[in-house]
Design an enzyme around this catalytic site. Structure first.
Site, short mmCIF file in Angstrom:
data_model
loop_
_atom_site.label_atom_id
_atom_site.label_comp_id
_atom_site.label_asym_id
_atom_site.label_seq_id
_atom_site.Cartn_x
_atom_site.Cartn_y
_atom_site.Cartn_z
N SER A 1 0.81 -1.22 0.00
CA SER A 1 0.00 0.00 0.00
C SER A 1 0.84 1.26 0.00
CB SER A 1 -0.93 0.00 1.22
OG SER A 1 -1.76 -1.13 1.23
N GLU B 1 3.09 4.30 1.01
CA GLU B 1 3.22 5.07 2.23
C GLU B 1 1.96 5.00 3.10
OE1 GLU B 1 5.69 8.81 1.97
OE2 GLU B 1 5.17 8.59 -0.14
N LEU C 1 5.51 0.34 7.37
CA LEU C 1 6.16 0.39 6.07
C LEU C 1 7.25 -0.66 5.95
CD1 LEU C 1 6.46 4.26 5.62
CD2 LEU C 1 4.71 2.73 4.72
N ASP D 1 -2.47 -13.15 10.06
CA ASP D 1 -3.00 -12.54 8.84
C ASP D 1 -2.37 -13.14 7.59
OD1 ASP D 1 -4.73 -10.88 7.57
OD2 ASP D 1 -3.54 -9.05 7.79
#
Length: 507
Positions: free
Chosen positions: A75, A77, A82, A191
């Site tokens: 995705s 920034e 990050l 996840d």
């Protein structure tokens, strides 16, 4: 830019081994790393660096100070944590996950979690090779996987979709990774989804080690849409091995359909015997219905509402292993993915090279010698400022050694020049990028490219934007047969020269 990470002349390797016990998280080591010796041979993970503690300076240097240009998170920034691409001093590519401020408030807890994951070594994982705790910063360092994610290849492909045999390989390899983690006492993966499956330089799928740690000490284990979350997690907020199996089932659905279908919709199609409708239309029917039926049935078992009715990781491997046919197993993953296995060589500088750049590109050591003699010490301005009181006899002796080294260098007595320049360097009161550059060339002329590379790197440490340091690294790398890295470094040197011409230091 560049590969300098340390200001210490005697540090030649960015990783320093000092035992396998986790260090105190606050005790980071500038320019080096504390490593866990002997962790790089297990789980078929030979050749992987030992797990290490990196300093923040190491990782800033590797990622160009966490430049936005280095972000590789899916995705960009906008991602909560990050991930950056970086390159260490030893030229190894890394992925650095940077957590939001205070996501892990207690450094000891973060370090303990990281060391637990760092003990794993397997060629089905994108292995964790280090971490950093420095102030509020919490960072994980992993092997870098250059060929994107499963999500990119399944949902956002440009030239070709993933063929059926490769999809079966992905499922099998990830099942193997989960089974290895479970066997090693780390059965919980947070996840699991198509973004956690990465492709290495050979095109082989690997499971990201980042999912073996939560995004924060007390944070959620699932960030995806609730429709894809294990039902028991919605009830009690806990991840169990059975929850991981459920998530693996959603990945199997992705592989079957080429789309991110909510499990409830997929199960409705499976119950209605609409397997063909479930399959990815971009496969254009090029798949085995028998094999697809096995995968569909396995996905259905993984997605059972009751956790106890789901298969374990060994069951996953046992079911998918027979689908790996001998004929397809001999085909390299990079061919199946349609990617070029070779590292892309840097482009040739668009503008003409300077005389030094031309000499370095030709590996013309005689021409390089003439240019360095003519350059004298003009690039050393500002690197040393000594007061009157500092003009001790030791300083005078040191400068005399440098003078004798310069004379030997001009007269092409390179062994004597090395000895004299080494006397200057060893005192350590003054630092001179030119001395390191000259001694680097002397080492090259004495057929010692390793020592030449170290000196060129030290020149960069003293003067980070000095093109000559990069040019000398490119020559040393070429002499070490590291031709792609040499071309890369030559480009960086040319870019720095162009920058200087637009108004940087020196001329």
């Amino acid at each position: 830019m560049g590969c300098c990470q340390s200001l210490c002349p005697d540090e030649q390797n960015p990783l320093r081994k000092d035992g396998a016990q986790p260090p105190q998280p606050a005790q980071t080591h500038r320019g080096g790393a504390t490593t866990a010796a002997g962790l790089d041979n297990g789980g078929d993970g030979g050749g992987i660096p030992s797990f290490s503690e990196f300093s923040l300076a190491d990782l800033k240097a590797a990622t160009n100070n966490f430049s936005s240009d280095n972000i590789v998170s899916e995705s960009g920034e906008k991602a909560p944590n990050l991930v950056y691409k970086g390159r260490l001093q030893n030229r190894r590519w890394i992925a650095v996950k940077k957590f939001t401020k205070m996501a892990w408030p207690h450094p000891k807890q973060f370090a303990e979690e990281a060391w637990g994951v760092g003990k794993l070594r397997h060629n089905r994982l994108a292995n964790l090779i280090g971490y950093c705790c420095d102030g509020d910063e919490r960072l994980l360092v992993a092997e870098f996987m250059p060929n994107d994610t499963l999500a990119k290849h399944l949902f956002h492909w440009e030239n070709q979709t993933i063929e059926w045999a490769m999809r079966l390989r992905v499922g099998y390899y990830i099942a193997e990774a989960l089974d290895y983690c479970s066997t090693e006492g780390l059965p919980l993966y947070h996840d699991l989804n198509a973004y956690r499956v990465l492709f290495d330089e050979d095109g082989d799928p690997r499971l990201s080690c980042f999912g073996l740690m939560k995004n924060s000490r007390d944070g959620k284990s699932y960030s995806t849409n609730l429709a894809y979350t294990p039902p028991e997690y919605l009830r009690n907020g806990r991840v169990t091995p059975e929850s991981v199996t459920y998530s693996f089932g959603t990945v199997l659905l992705d592989l079957l359909s080429g789309k991110h279908i909510p499990p409830s919709h997929a199960l409705d199609m499976i119950r209605g015997k609409n397997i063909i409708q479930l399959m990815d239309s971009h496969l254009e029917g090029k798949f085995s219905t028998e094999e697809a039926t096995v995968v569909v049935e396995l996905a259905s078992q993984c997605l059972q509402y009751e956790p106890r009715e789901r298969p374990n990781t060994k069951d996953l491997v046992a079911t998918l292993a027979p689908l790996q046919t001998k004929s397809e197993a001999s085909v390299a993953s990079c061919i199946m993915l349609g990617i070029n296995k070779q590292e892309e060589a840097p482009s040739t500088p668009q503008k003409p090279l300077s005389p030094l750049g031309e000499a370095c590109s030709r590996l013309d050591l005689t021409a390089i010698h003439q240019i360095l003699v003519m350059a004298h010490y003009r690039d050393d301005e500002g690197t040393n400022e000594l007061s009157f009181q500092e003009w001790t006899q030791q300083i005078k002796d040191m400068l005399d050694a440098r003078k004798r080294g310069d004379q030997a260098f001009r007269e092409k007595d390179f062994k004597t020049a090395i000895d004299c320049y080494s006397q200057f360097v060893d005192v350590g009161t003054m630092v001179s990028p030119t001395v390191f550059g000259r001694r680097s060339l002397c080492y090259l002329l004495c057929d010692q490219p390793d020592a030449a590379l170290r000196d060129a790197m030290q020149a960069q440490c003293v003067y980070p934007d000095w093109p000559t340091a990069f040019y000398m690294q490119s020559v040393a790398l070429a002499k070490l047969n590291m031709n792609t890295d040499a071309a890369d470094m030559l480009n960086e040197a040319a870019q720095l020269e162009e920058k200087r011409q637009r108004g940087g230091k020196g001329s």
